[in-house]
Structure formats: structure tokens, C-alpha cells
Design a protein around this motif. Structure first.
Motif, short mmCIF file in Angstrom:
data_model
loop_
_atom_site.label_atom_id
_atom_site.label_comp_id
_atom_site.label_asym_id
_atom_site.label_seq_id
_atom_site.Cartn_x
_atom_site.Cartn_y
_atom_site.Cartn_z
N ASN A 113 -9.42 26.17 -35.75
CA ASN A 113 -9.50 27.59 -35.39
C ASN A 113 -8.19 28.12 -34.79
O ASN A 113 -8.14 29.26 -34.35
CB ASN A 113 -10.64 27.81 -34.38
N ASN A 114 -7.18 27.28 -34.76
CA ASN A 114 -5.90 27.69 -34.15
C ASN A 114 -4.72 27.27 -35.01
O ASN A 114 -3.72 26.75 -34.52
CB ASN A 114 -5.77 27.07 -32.75
N LEU A 115 -4.85 27.51 -36.28
CA LEU A 115 -3.83 27.08 -37.24
C LEU A 115 -2.46 27.65 -36.89
O LEU A 115 -1.45 26.94 -36.88
CB LEU A 115 -4.27 27.50 -38.64
N PHE A 116 -2.41 28.95 -36.60
CA PHE A 116 -1.12 29.58 -36.33
C PHE A 116 -0.55 29.14 -34.98
O PHE A 116 0.66 29.13 -34.79
CB PHE A 116 -1.25 31.11 -36.40
N ARG A 117 -1.43 28.76 -34.05
CA ARG A 117 -0.96 28.21 -32.77
C ARG A 117 -0.16 26.94 -33.00
O ARG A 117 0.93 26.75 -32.45
CB ARG A 117 -2.18 27.93 -31.89
N ASP A 118 -0.67 26.06 -33.84
CA ASP A 118 0.01 24.79 -34.10
C ASP A 118 1.34 25.01 -34.81
O ASP A 118 2.35 24.38 -34.48
CB ASP A 118 -0.87 23.88 -34.96
N VAL A 119 1.33 25.91 -35.77
CA VAL A 119 2.56 26.17 -36.53
C VAL A 119 3.62 26.80 -35.63
O VAL A 119 4.81 26.53 -35.78
CB VAL A 119 2.26 27.06 -37.75
N GLU A 120 3.19 27.60 -34.66
CA GLU A 120 4.13 28.17 -33.71
C GLU A 120 4.79 27.07 -32.88
O GLU A 120 5.98 27.13 -32.55
CB GLU A 120 3.42 29.17 -32.80
N GLY A 121 4.02 26.04 -32.56
CA GLY A 121 4.59 24.89 -31.86
C GLY A 121 5.66 24.21 -32.70
O GLY A 121 6.71 23.80 -32.18
N LEU A 122 5.43 24.10 -33.99
CA LEU A 122 6.43 23.52 -34.89
C LEU A 122 7.69 24.37 -34.92
O LEU A 122 8.81 23.84 -34.93
CB LEU A 122 5.84 23.39 -36.30
N ARG A 123 7.49 25.68 -34.96
CA ARG A 123 8.65 26.58 -34.99
C ARG A 123 9.49 26.42 -33.73
O ARG A 123 10.71 26.38 -33.79
CB ARG A 123 8.17 28.03 -35.11
N ARG A 124 8.81 26.27 -32.61
CA ARG A 124 9.51 26.12 -31.34
C ARG A 124 10.32 24.82 -31.32
O ARG A 124 11.43 24.78 -30.78
CB ARG A 124 8.51 26.13 -30.19
#
Length: 999
Positions: A113-124
Motif C-alpha cells: 500500500n506504499n509503493l511510491f513511499r519505497d520508490v522515494e526512498g530509492l530516489r533519496r
């Protein structure tokens, strides 16, 4: 002049020259056995030094996760049950998991339910790739068709978002979460049907996602799935089928992998142009002793874990010979056609190494009585030698921290640093072809058999919270910066400098206590002896007959002559030792004086001066027995008793009177241990020091012209997480308690550090402690403040400290500090860390707090294990600590005036000496010669170092004062003496002439 710098450079040679970088030649089964002997021969300590270098251009940096560990959503979007869902919902808690908290991976990090949250972590993070797994039960709820549209959509959205960010997906088809329906219907991987069903599942994934995926992994760690899923039953599906079923499950896993690789190779590779492999996990093992038998057992251990799957795939399609010969009928057979089908079914070697298998899921009998280790570098070299120099992609690596750790995960950082450093060395030193590295994991999740009791994520997740926000830990900053720099590039502060110390710089050596032997010389024996040459061959004393006695001389002490000659060999200018208060004044007062010992000390000091070595003498140094106090004082409270203060003053007065003509460099107290000191004892100790300093200043300084101060132990304390404000506060607190406690009253404002008072007030009020830090009166503050002539410190190592409790054994509840170990640092046999830059930081800290005070490093040294190999560590230690001292003097403008190595010899300080002591003989170690060269060069001069012309120093001679003040008398006596000689000459001459005439 450039000799020392050349030697400094030689300590950091290109190891490629030393090792001989292996070429890309083919390896073969069994060639890995040479790994252990090769690494045992590597140059020490050069090979263990931190390598400041970068990874090859284009190196892949990533992070990973697994579906069951992080996705959650176990009943959402049409997902079917997996064997892990079933296993986690059993009444018994998974072994090692903390009973309270979430159940299994039902919610976990809620990544579904937090797919974009995880990807934001990758971006960081700035990673180049993200390894994740597809949930077989989410895509095929029953394990077979029809597919679940919601599952296909979910992973499609994840891949699309990764593509937008330019992050390469590395996709695992199966990471332990087999659909429960397949376990129920067929018995899971124990069934020969599973390879075909796995192929069908893989085909679905290739068709839907293959256009966006370049790197595929068929499955993760088949060893764990087969052995613990179907053999021991420790993990899902929990079948306790014993070794036979475990080997059968592995057989089917290998067949399934090969089917999927051929499927991709035959039908999808031409269009999608991706690569397929299998993630194999391994431990590392080292022999208990370096014997041929033990090394073969280590080879067998790796065969039974990694080789079980790697050899069929990367070599010849069949199991290792050691398994075949040891397991006989337990191990299934491959047909010749199957061997050919399995052989070569990997486009690269995908390696998983770390906390999942090592020291956790490796069965003890698979160690074959050898010792498990965590050397990633040696494992990489073994793989390179054993499997034909494959391209290696590290697809999982890290360690873990406690489940209670939130933000400052220092332990995790230092393991990560170690593993990445070992990977870099494998590439640069050993010629291993590693092209990518994956940290495990992106975020905290459910850690399999250990549940939520540990954490392995770069991002913290509060599993009890509703929103499951990602909170970056300190490891995020560490990994982010590492990716930016593509490794550990050389920095100016890491490089040695050229330069020299000033004229008059004190080069010294330390001995806690000099060897005292007051045995009289044979020349002082007035007895007469007869040599019995016929019978006993011995000297026989003649009773009642005595020769005339002669006066005692310092040369009568043979022990002094020996020690002085050894010191002369070192070329030092100063020698630091401590007096023994308990022996000089056995009763603690002047009623009983050991005059023989005092005479010995007088002789020792005068003999040092005679050979131009300045004695540096400490009045008191605490030792284990009675703190080296006279027994009468030790019995009645030692430094807790104010009478000890006055006794110390009287003792000091006696020493100044008896030895002051020979000693111009005094230490009141040498290395008082704050670890063993109560606040009351420390209070009295400070007053005693100050009174002695003022005593010398008022009554002895003018006539003796010496200097005096206190010597404090001062190891550096560094925040474990350099990006953490909390860790910095802890480090500052420890420095004040360890150094500032005694330094601030003397060198600062006359009172204890405010940090100490504030902390003690806090813990006394909150935690109900009762630690009382005494107060000084205004007069006492004036007495203590400024009672120094220089700042003397002993420095040996550096300690890392953190704020988060990780290891109860190394946690100080009183100061709320966690001791941390950087495992990339060099360590001595006693595990003392070798951190040269810590000395420079300490010297800068002293200057920043106490001004431009003259500083002497009164002791600096490392232990060995009486093995000459380890004296190389001391050579490195001396070289680099002195170079850091030079940086402090040259670059930081620290008023450094002397440096002393600890210690003189192994007899008085076992394992620390520059002289070994074996069979009553002193032998110089190589480090002595190296220190002598540095002294001779006065540092590390280079071609561009300006020449320093120092005036010749005249030896200090206390006895010469008599002659300097009576020059007229000496001139008259000289005139009379010359006149007498001339008169005698003329009398003799003319007497002979008269005698010849007479004849």
C-alpha cells in the motif's frame, strides 16, 4: 633525509605488486582450496589497511527487499496464501521472534500500500538498481493459472515508477514464499511436478514484465528452502523430512531453475535482451589450524552449501565430488542429459552473503568442525578460483541491528563498510570481476525466523504505526555518500605528510617503572677469598680477614649500566619513568626512608644526564596493588582520605630535595585512571597535584629550574554515526568525563566541566542515582587553576560511541553510551584499535579547549603477541601516529613539544616493548630501528623540506654548577698545577745534566 618518507610509502605499497594480481584464467573445481593459504601469506599489516580507492566506472549500486518481508497486504488484492503465511499463523511463535507485535508478514512494512513511499526512498539513496521479488501467490493465488489482475497491475506500477526514476529493476521470481496451494496439492518442492509449474509461473512474468527487466533471478537461496524447508523443518513449509528429502527438494529446485533459464534463453532473450541467474547464498569458513586436513574440511564445507548448487550450474551439471563421496545414496542422480541441461544455466554469478545464512541457518555439521567467519573478500576469491572467473553480482549483503534500534544504526554501518571494503579489495587486489552490490535491505521488515527482533533496513519502519513512514537511519547517509563517491576516494587528510619537528623536540621512550636492582657490586665486598683450585674449584671466604672498603659509586649498579646502554641504542633524548612511592617511603611518611633506593634513583638520573638523556620522572603512577600507595595510606581510604593529600606533598618535597638536582622534568601523577576513581578520590587527587605544583613553584623552581605538570590518559572518542547529533553529544560527554574531569580544573576554569555537573544532576534526579560531585571552595579553585607548566597526555587508541543501546555487554547505563567497534580498523592482538587520526583530533581538541598550551604525548604504543610478524603492526603504528602528530604541529599549529613511545622493553611492560626480553636477554625489535630513524630525521623530511639548523645541545650536568661558579679559583689552581709540572720538568732536566758532567 627522505629515507623516512620512502619507508612511510613502503608501508602502503600497491598490493597488486605484492600479491601478483591473478589473471582471467579459468578456474576449476577444487582450485578454490588455495584461497586459505594465499590469504594466510598476505603482507601484514598492509593487506588489512583500509583501501582508499573507488570502484570501476559503471559499478552498480542498489538496495533490495523480498515480497513476504515487506509487502504485507496478505489478504488484499486477491492474493493467495503462501507457505510463510501458513507458517507464521501457527500457534507457536517463529523461533527467535519477539512474541509481541505483528504476526509474520501480514502487514510488515506495508509496501503493497506504499509503493511510491519505497520508490522515494530509492530516489533519496541515488541507487542504480532495486532488487525485489514477485509474490508467486499474489500473481497466481493458487500457484497456477489464472493470473490475478490486481497482482499484475501492482508490479506493473512499480516497474513503471522505477523506469521513471532510471532505477534498474533486478527481479527475483521466487523468494521462499511458495503458494500454499502447491504445497497442499503436490507436497511443494518435494514433488517433481514443481519444476514445470515454476516454469509456467516464470513464463507469465517474462511475458508481462520482461520488456522492463534486464536482470532476473529465478530464486533466492535454494539451500535454505531445501534444507530447512524440507529437511530440518525450521522454516516453511516446516517439513521434517530429514537429509534425504532435503537433497531431493534441492534436486527439483535445480531442475526448476534450469527450465526457467532455458525458457528465457530460447524464447525471450532475443527480444528482451536480459540476463538470468540464481541467487546463491554462502557462508565463509576458516580452518581451526592451518593444516592440509583442516583446509580440505573447509573446502568440503563450501561444497556442501554453495557448491551444492553452484557446481551443477557453473561447471558440469553435477554435484561436488565431496558430496557424492560422503552422501552416497542420499544424493539424487542427474542423468547425462540433465547434467548437460543444467550446466551453464546462469549469465552471471548472483551472490547473497550476510546475516540470513551466516551464524544463523548454517547447520553446524556442515562446518566440518572448522570456524565460521564473515570474510566476503575471501569468499569472492574462492568463487573466482572455483567457478571459472565469473562475473559476480552481489545481490544481497549486510548485517543487522537490534529490533529496538531506531535511527543511529552504527553497528550496521560498520559491517556495511567492512563488506563494501572487502568487495573493493577483491576487485583491486585480487582481480575478481564484481560488477554490482546490493544492500539488504531498503527498509525494515519481517526477518524470517527472527521475526521483528532484528532490523536490516536502511530506512526505519515503526511496525506499530498506522502510516508506516520511512525514517532514514544514519546508514542512509553513509550509503548515499558512498554511492556519490563510487567508493572511498583518497582524501588529503588520509595521506601522510612530509616535514620535520622543531629544534629541541623531545623524542622519548617510557618505562612504567625502571628495573631496580640494588645488589652491591663485587668491588664493594670487603671480604677476602681464596680460590680452591684443587678440589671444589670455588672461592672460599677467609674469616676475619677484610680489605679496606671503598666508597660506593653509581657505576657499581650493573642494572643501571645495562639500561642506559639500551637507551643509548635508541637515540632518544628523554626517558620517562615513575618512582615507587610505596618503596621510597614504606610507612607513607619520613620516619622510614629507603635510602638505598633513593641513591639508586639518583644514580640512574645522573647516568642518564651523563649520556645526554633527560629524565622525565613521575612521582606517582597507579598500579593494581594498593594503587602503588604506601600500605598505611592504601589501608585507610587511599585518595578518599584527605591525609593522603598531605602525605603526597611531603613525599614530593622529599623527592624534589633528593632528586631535584638531576631531574628538571617532573610529572606529579602519571595516568590516574578515571575508570577506577571515585569523585571524592578525584577531588583529593586534584588538590594534591595542585599543592605539589605550588610547592615546586615556590620552593624549588628558582634553584632547580625545572618544570612540572600532570599526565592524563586521553584516548580519543569519536561519534559512531558521524551524521548523528545524538552520537556527537555522547562523544562530547565521554570526553568530558574521561579527560575534562581532571583537565578542566587544572587547565580550564578551576572547576569541573559543566557537562559533568549537568549530567550527574539529571541522572540523580531521574534515575535515583546518588553520585555526588564535590565542590571546590574559591581558594581551592585558585589553587588548582593554572597548576601546570605543560599538558602531558598518554594516548593509545580511539573509541566509537553511540547513543542507541545495541549490545548490553558494551553498554554503559550510567553514562548512557554504547561502545561500538569499527571492524574495518586494524586491531592489535589485545583488540586495541589502531586509529592514527584519533591522535590528531585529540591534540586539536586540547588546543581548542585549553589554548596554545605546550603539549607532550607522554605515552603512545601498541601491544604484540611476541610474534615478529606483529612487530610490523608496531612499525606501522609508530610511523603513522607520529605522522598524525606532525600534521597537528604543522597543519593545526598545535604547540607539540614531545612524543614518547610506550614502552621500553617487554620485561617491565610485556608485549609493548621495543626490546623483547627472552631468556634474560634484551633484543631490539624492528620497530626500535624504525623509531630511531624517525628520531634521526627529526620527523619525515622530503625533498622540499627546508633544512633546519639546530644548535648543538650541551648535556645538562648538575655537578657542573660547582665549577661554573668558581672560575677564578679554577684558573688559579690550573696555573699552580702547570707551574708545578714545569718546575718538576726543569729539576729533572738539570739533574740529569749535572749527573752526566760528573761522570
Amino acid at each position: 633525509p627522505a629515507g623516512s618518507m620512502a619507508l612511510a610509502a613502503s608501508l602502503l605499497p600497491p598490493l597488486l605488486l605484492l600479491l601478483g594480481r591473478p589473471g582471467p584464467g579459468l578456474g576449476a573445481p577444487g582450485q578454490g582450496v588455495g584461497t586459505w593459504s594465499r590469504f594466510a601469506r598476505l603482507p601484514y599489516p598492509q593487506d588489512q589497511l583500509f583501501l582508499h580507492d573507488t570502484f570501476p566506472d559503471g559499478f552498480l549500486w542498489g538496495a533490495g527487499s523480498a515480497a513476504y518481508q515487506t509487502e504485507g497486504g496478505w489478504r488484499q488484492g486477491g492474493k493467495g496464501a503462501s507457505v510463510w503465511d501458513t507458517f507464521a499463523h501457527r500457534p507457536a511463535t517463529p523461533p527467535g521472534a519477539a512474541p509481541p507485535g505483528p504476526v509474520g508478514g501480514d502487514v510488515a512494512s506495508d509496501s503493497y500500500n506504499n509503493l511510491f513511499r519505497d520508490v522515494e526512498g530509492l530516489r533519496r539513496l541515488g541507487v542504480s538498481h532495486y532488487r525485489f521479488s514477485l509474490s508467486w501467490a499474489r500473481l497466481l493465488p493458487n500457484g497456477t493459472a489464472p493470473p490475478n489482475p490486481a497482482g499484475l497491475e501492482h508490479y506493473g506500477r512499480l516497474l513503471a515508477r522505477l523506469r521513471e526514476l532510471g532505477v534498474e529493476p533486478v527481479v527475483t521470481l521466487y523468494h521462499w514464499d511458495l503458494p500454499q496451494a502447491l504445497q497442499d496439492a503436490f507436497g511443494g518442492w518435494a514433488s517433481p511436478v514443481l519444476p514445470r509449474l515454476f516454469r509456467d509461473y516464470a513464463e507469465l512474468c517474462f511475458r508481462h514484465f520482461g520488456g522492463q527487466v534486464r536482470y532476473w533471478l529465478t530464486m533466492d537461496n535454494p539451500y535454505v528452502v531445501a534444507w530447512h524447508g524440507y529437511g530440518t523443518g525450521r522454516l516453511p513449509p516446516g517439513v521434517r523430512g530429514g537429509p534425504r528429502l532435503g537433497y531431493l527438494a534441492a534436486h527439483h529446485l535445480l531442475q526448476a531453475h534450469a527450465k526457467v533459464w532455458h525458457l528465457y534463453n530460447d524464447h525471450f532473450r532475443p527480444a528482451q535482451r536480459g540476463k538470468v541467474s540464481i541467487a546463491l547464498s554462502s557462508h565463509w569458513i576458516k580452518p581451526q589450524r592451518m593444516t592440509e586436513k583442516n583446509i580440505k574440511e573447509c573446502q568440503k564445507s563450501l561444497d556442501f552449501v554453495l557448491g551444492w548448487f553452484a557446481k551443477p550450474i557453473f561447471i558440469d551439471g553435477d554435484y561436488p565430488e565431496s558430496m557424492r563421496s560422503n552422501l552416497s545414496s542420499l544424493l539424487p542422480e542427474f542423468s547425462e542429459a540433465e547434467k548437460k541441461y543444467i550446466k551453464g544455466t546462469a549469465d552471471f554469478f548472483a551472490l547473497s552473503f550476510g546475516a540470513t545464512l551466516s551464524f544463523q541457518l548454517l547447520d553446524s555439521h556442515m562446518k566440518f568442525q572448522q570456524l565460521e567467519s564473515i570474510s566476503l573478500r575471501q569468499l569472492l576469491y574462492w568463487i573466482n578460483s572455483e567457478y571459472n572467473n565469473p562475473q559476480i553480482f552481489i545481490v544481497e549483503n549486510s548485517w543487522f541491528v537490534s529490533g529496538t534500534t531506531k535511527k543511529d544504526d552504527a553497528k550496521y554501518i560498520y559491517y556495511l563498510k567492512k563488506f563494501i571494503m572487502e568487495t573493493l579489495k577483491a576487485i583491486r587486489y585480487d582481480g575478481v570481476n564484481v560488477f554490482g552490490y546490493t544492500v539488504w535491505s531498503l527498509l525494515d521488515g519481517f526477518e524470517w525466523h527472527r521475526g521483528y527482533s532484528i532490523r536490516r533496513g536502511l530506512f526505519y519502519v515503526d511496525f506499530q504505526s498506522h502510516d508506516k513512514k520511512l525514517v532514514p537511519k544514519s546508514s542512509v547517509l553513509f550509503y548515499q555518500k558512498l554511492i556519490e563517491k563510487n567508493g572511498f576516494p583518497p582524501l588529503p587528510e588520509n595521506q601522510p605528510i612530509e616535514g620535520i619537528f622543531p629544534c629541541g623536540f623531545a623524542w622519548g621512550i617510557v618505562d612504567n617503572y625502571i628495573q631496580v636492582d640494588t645488589t652491591p657490586s663485587q668491588f664493594l665486598d670487603s671480604s677476602v677469598y681464596v680460590w680452591d683450585v684443587h678440589q671444589t674449584k670455588k672461592l672460599i671466604k677467609v674469616d676475619g680477614v677484610y680489605a679496606s672498603k671503598r666508597q660506593r659509586h653509581c657505576v657499581d649498579f650493573a642494572a643501571i649500566r645495562l639500561q642506559i646502554s639500551l637507551l643509548q641504542e635508541m637515540h632518544v633524548t628523554h626517558f620517562h619513568f615513575s618512582l615507587k612511592w610505596s618503596l621510597i617511603l614504606p610507612l607513607g611518611n619520613l620516619s622510614l626512608i629507603n635510602h638505598t633506593l633513593v641513591h639508586y634513583y639518583q644514580c640512574f638520573a645522573s647516568e642518564l644526564l651523563r649520556v645526554n638523556i633527560t629524565p622525565v620522572v613521575a612521582l606517582w603512577q597507579p598500579m593494581v596493588e594498593n594503587q602503588e600507595l604506601p600500605v598505611s595510606l592504601a589501608k585507610y581510604g587511599a585518595w578518599e582520605n584527605t591525609e593522603t593529600v598531605q602525605a603526597f606533598v611531603e613525599y614530593a618535597r622529599f623527592c624534589f630535595t633528593s632528586l631535584g638536582d638531576h631531574v628538571k622534568f617532573w610529572i606529579t601523577m602519571n595516568e590516574p585512571s578515571v575508570k577506577n576513581l571515585t569523585y571524592t578520590a578525584g577531588h583529593n587527587l586534584l588538590k594534591a597535584h595542585a599543592k605539589v605544583w605550588h610547592l615546586y613553584d615556590k620552593e624549588f623552581r628558582r634553584s632547580q629550574k625545572g618544570k612540572i605538570s600532570i599526565a592524563l590518559q586521553a584516548d580519543w572518542v569519536e561519534p559512531a554515526c558521524p551524521f548523528s547529533r545524538n552520537d556527537q553529544e555522547v562523544a562530547d560527554r565521554i570526553l568530558e568525563f574521561d579527560i575534562g574531569w581532571l583537565a578542566e580544573p587544572i587547565f580550564g576554569n578551576g572547576d569541573y566541566p559543566e557537562v559533568m555537573r549537568a549530567w550527574l544532576h539529571r541522572i540523580n534526579s531521574v534515575d535515583l542515582y546518588n553520585f555526588h560531585l564535590p565542590y571546590f571552595s574559591e581558594d581551592e579553585k585558585k589553587l588548582i587553576q593554572g597548576s601546570f607548566d605543560f599538558f602531558a597526555l598518554s594516548h593509545y587508541t580511539t573509541t566509537l560511541v553511540g547513543s542507541e543501546k545495541e549490545d548490553a555487554v558494551k553498554y554503559d547505563h550510567y553514562l548512557e553510551v554504547q561502545m561500538i567497534n569499527d571492524i574495518t580498523w586494524l586491531h592489535s592482538p589485545s583488540r586495541a584499535a589502531v586509529v592514527p587520526w584519533g591522535l590528531r583530533k585529540l591534540l586539536k581538541w586540547v588546543k581548542s579547549k585549553y589554548g596554545n598550551v605546550p603539549i607532550y604525548v607522554m605515552a603512545n604504543g601498541i601491544d604484540d603477541d611476541q610474534n615478529m610478524v606483529h612487530d610490523k603492526l608496531r612499525v606501522y603504528y609508530i610511523q603513522n601516529y607520529i605522522n598524525e602528530a606532525l600534521k597537528a604541529y604543522t597543519l593545526d599549529d598545535v604547540n607539540l613539544q614531545g612524543y614518547f613511545v610506550y614502552s621500553f622493553n617487554d620485561k617491565t611492560a610485556p608485549k609493548y616493548g621495543l626490546y623483547s626480553y627472552v631468556a634474560n636477554q634484551y633484543e631490539p625489535k624492528p620497530s626500535l630501528k624504525h623509531y630511531r630513524e624517525i628520531i634521526g630525521n627529526n620527523g619525515f623530511p622530503g625533498p622540499e623540506t627546508p633544512e633546519l639548523l639546530c644548535p648543538e645541545e650541551v648535556a645538562s650536568c648538575p655537578d657542573c654548577h660547582f665549577f661554573r661558579t668558581r672560575k677564578s679559583l679554577l684558573a688559579f689552581i690550573s696555573f699552580v698545577f702547570v707551574a708545578f709540572i714545569v718546575t718538576i720538568f726543569f729539576i729533572t732536566y738539570y739533574s740529569k745534566r749535572v749527573e752526566r758532567r760528573y761522570k
